[in-house]
Design a protein around this motif. Structure first.
Motif, short mmCIF file in Angstrom:
data_model
loop_
_atom_site.label_atom_id
_atom_site.label_comp_id
_atom_site.label_asym_id
_atom_site.label_seq_id
_atom_site.Cartn_x
_atom_site.Cartn_y
_atom_site.Cartn_z
N THR A 7 9.73 -1.99 -4.43
CA THR A 7 10.17 -0.52 -3.74
C THR A 7 10.01 0.21 -3.15
OG1 THR A 7 9.63 0.69 -5.87
CG2 THR A 7 11.26 -1.04 -6.57
N PRO A 8 10.22 1.07 -2.71
CA PRO A 8 9.32 2.21 -1.51
C PRO A 8 8.34 2.87 -2.06
CG PRO A 8 11.50 2.40 -1.43
CD PRO A 8 11.84 0.95 -2.45
N TYR A 9 8.61 2.74 -3.87
CA TYR A 9 7.58 3.28 -4.25
C TYR A 9 6.36 2.75 -4.77
CZ TYR A 9 11.07 7.12 -4.97
OH TYR A 9 11.42 8.43 -4.85
N THR A 10 6.63 1.79 -4.63
CA THR A 10 4.83 -0.05 -5.38
C THR A 10 4.47 -0.03 -3.60
OG1 THR A 10 6.73 -1.41 -5.09
CG2 THR A 10 6.28 -0.25 -7.66
N THR A 11 5.35 -0.05 -2.90
CA THR A 11 5.24 -0.10 -1.61
C THR A 11 3.69 0.65 -1.16
OG1 THR A 11 6.93 -1.27 -0.78
CG2 THR A 11 5.18 -0.71 0.77
N LEU A 12 4.35 1.36 -1.38
CA LEU A 12 3.35 3.10 -0.92
C LEU A 12 2.14 3.71 -1.96
CD1 LEU A 12 5.92 5.84 0.75
CD2 LEU A 12 3.53 4.23 2.05
N GLY A 13 2.51 3.10 -3.05
CA GLY A 13 1.30 3.26 -4.55
C GLY A 13 1.83 4.42 -4.86
N LEU A 14 3.11 4.96 -4.75
CA LEU A 14 3.64 6.40 -5.88
C LEU A 14 4.26 6.34 -6.62
CD1 LEU A 14 4.41 8.32 -2.56
CD2 LEU A 14 2.32 8.17 -4.28
N SER A 15 4.85 7.22 -7.79
CA SER A 15 5.18 7.17 -9.58
C SER A 15 6.97 7.51 -8.15
CB SER A 15 4.50 8.03 -10.07
OG SER A 15 4.77 9.04 -10.13
N ARG A 32 -3.67 4.25 8.39
CA ARG A 32 -5.00 3.84 8.09
C ARG A 32 -5.86 2.87 7.84
NH1 ARG A 32 -5.02 9.69 7.31
NH2 ARG A 32 -5.71 8.93 5.15
N GLU A 33 -5.67 2.19 6.57
CA GLU A 33 -5.54 1.19 6.10
C GLU A 33 -5.15 -0.41 6.54
OE1 GLU A 33 -6.62 -0.76 1.78
OE2 GLU A 33 -5.48 1.03 2.15
N TYR A 34 -3.66 -0.32 6.97
CA TYR A 34 -2.97 -1.30 7.82
C TYR A 34 -2.68 -0.78 9.45
CZ TYR A 34 -4.26 -3.37 3.41
OH TYR A 34 -3.77 -3.75 1.44
N PRO A 35 -3.19 -0.23 10.42
CA PRO A 35 -3.06 0.09 11.74
C PRO A 35 -1.83 -1.38 12.23
CG PRO A 35 -4.85 -1.08 11.40
CD PRO A 35 -5.18 -1.28 10.07
N PRO A 36 -0.87 -1.27 12.63
CA PRO A 36 0.47 -2.16 13.01
C PRO A 36 -0.48 -2.63 14.57
CG PRO A 36 0.06 0.57 14.10
CD PRO A 36 -1.05 0.53 13.54
N GLU A 37 -1.97 -2.28 14.73
CA GLU A 37 -2.25 -3.46 15.71
C GLU A 37 -3.01 -4.04 14.98
OE1 GLU A 37 -3.83 -0.23 15.80
OE2 GLU A 37 -2.44 0.29 17.38
N ARG A 38 -3.48 -4.24 13.99
CA ARG A 38 -4.05 -5.60 12.89
C ARG A 38 -3.01 -5.49 12.08
NH1 ARG A 38 -9.27 -1.87 11.98
NH2 ARG A 38 -9.98 -2.04 13.67
N HIS A 39 -2.24 -5.77 11.29
CA HIS A 39 -1.33 -5.65 10.12
C HIS A 39 -0.02 -5.56 10.63
CE1 HIS A 39 -4.92 -6.64 7.88
NE2 HIS A 39 -5.69 -5.51 8.86
N PRO A 40 0.39 -6.28 11.39
CA PRO A 40 2.00 -5.77 11.77
C PRO A 40 3.21 -5.74 10.40
CG PRO A 40 1.43 -8.32 12.62
CD PRO A 40 0.25 -7.25 12.36
N GLU A 41 2.60 -6.94 10.07
CA GLU A 41 3.32 -6.74 8.75
C GLU A 41 4.19 -6.15 7.54
OE1 GLU A 41 6.66 -8.70 9.26
OE2 GLU A 41 5.87 -9.27 11.23
N GLN A 42 2.66 -5.78 7.39
CA GLN A 42 2.25 -4.88 6.66
C GLN A 42 2.27 -3.35 6.88
OE1 GLN A 42 1.48 -6.20 3.25
NE2 GLN A 42 0.86 -3.49 2.72
N PHE A 43 2.28 -3.06 8.06
CA PHE A 43 2.80 -2.05 8.51
C PHE A 43 4.24 -1.55 8.57
CE2 PHE A 43 4.61 1.07 12.50
CZ PHE A 43 3.22 2.24 12.21
N ILE A 46 5.00 -0.75 5.82
CA ILE A 46 5.17 0.58 4.68
C ILE A 46 5.73 2.10 5.07
CG2 ILE A 46 2.60 2.24 4.77
CD1 ILE A 46 1.00 -0.25 4.82
N ARG A 47 6.04 1.28 7.11
CA ARG A 47 6.57 1.79 7.93
C ARG A 47 8.25 2.51 7.13
NH1 ARG A 47 6.98 6.57 10.49
NH2 ARG A 47 8.57 6.89 12.10
N ALA A 48 8.67 1.43 6.24
CA ALA A 48 10.25 0.92 6.26
C ALA A 48 10.35 2.61 5.13
CB ALA A 48 10.73 -0.33 5.59
N ALA A 49 9.58 1.67 3.71
CA ALA A 49 9.09 2.29 2.70
C ALA A 49 9.56 4.38 2.92
CB ALA A 49 8.03 1.92 2.06
#
Length: 116
Positions: A7-15, A32-43, A46-49
């Motif tokens: 879920t978007p909440y678990t992706t962002l680590g929120l309730s 800041r932890e997963y910048p798009p230049e280094r971690h494009p899939e994770q970013f 995160i952006r979609a969530a």
């Protein structure tokens, strides 16, 4: 290989009760932890969530979808069997439509024969 749906909440680590400020703070911390230049899939995840939770209307729609979990059916239902009964009325109606049995103007087709 695709990962399991989260879920978007678990992706962002929120309730699910997180405020708009908490959502924004969590998003920027993860960017800041997963910048798009280094971690494009994770970013992208995160952006979609964040996009789903940023707008109040979309967040409400997402929350409603999360409330209605899909439950697989325990038994498969068969469709009802078709009725193949043919009545006499159906047969006569088909014969009338496919032939000239429904005509009543037979006299027009016959000529008077005179014997001389």
């Amino acid at each position: 290989m695709s990962e399991a749906y989260s879920t978007p909440y678990t992706t962002l680590g929120l309730s699910t009760e997180a405020s708009a400020a908490e959502i924004k703070r969590a998003y920027f911390a993860l960017v800041r932890e997963y910048p798009p230049e280094r971690h494009p899939e994770q970013f992208k995840r995160i952006r979609a969530a964040y996009e789903q939770l940023r707008d109040p209307e979309q967040r409400l729609e997402t929350d409603m979808q999360l409330l209605q979990t899909w439950q697989p059916s325990s038994s498969r239902r068969r469709p009802p069997a078709p009725v193949l009964d043919v009545s006499q009325h159906d047969l006569l109606l088909a014969l009338e439509l496919l032939t000239d049995l429904h005509r009543t103007d037979w006299r027009e087709d016959y000529e008077v024969i005179k014997l001389s």
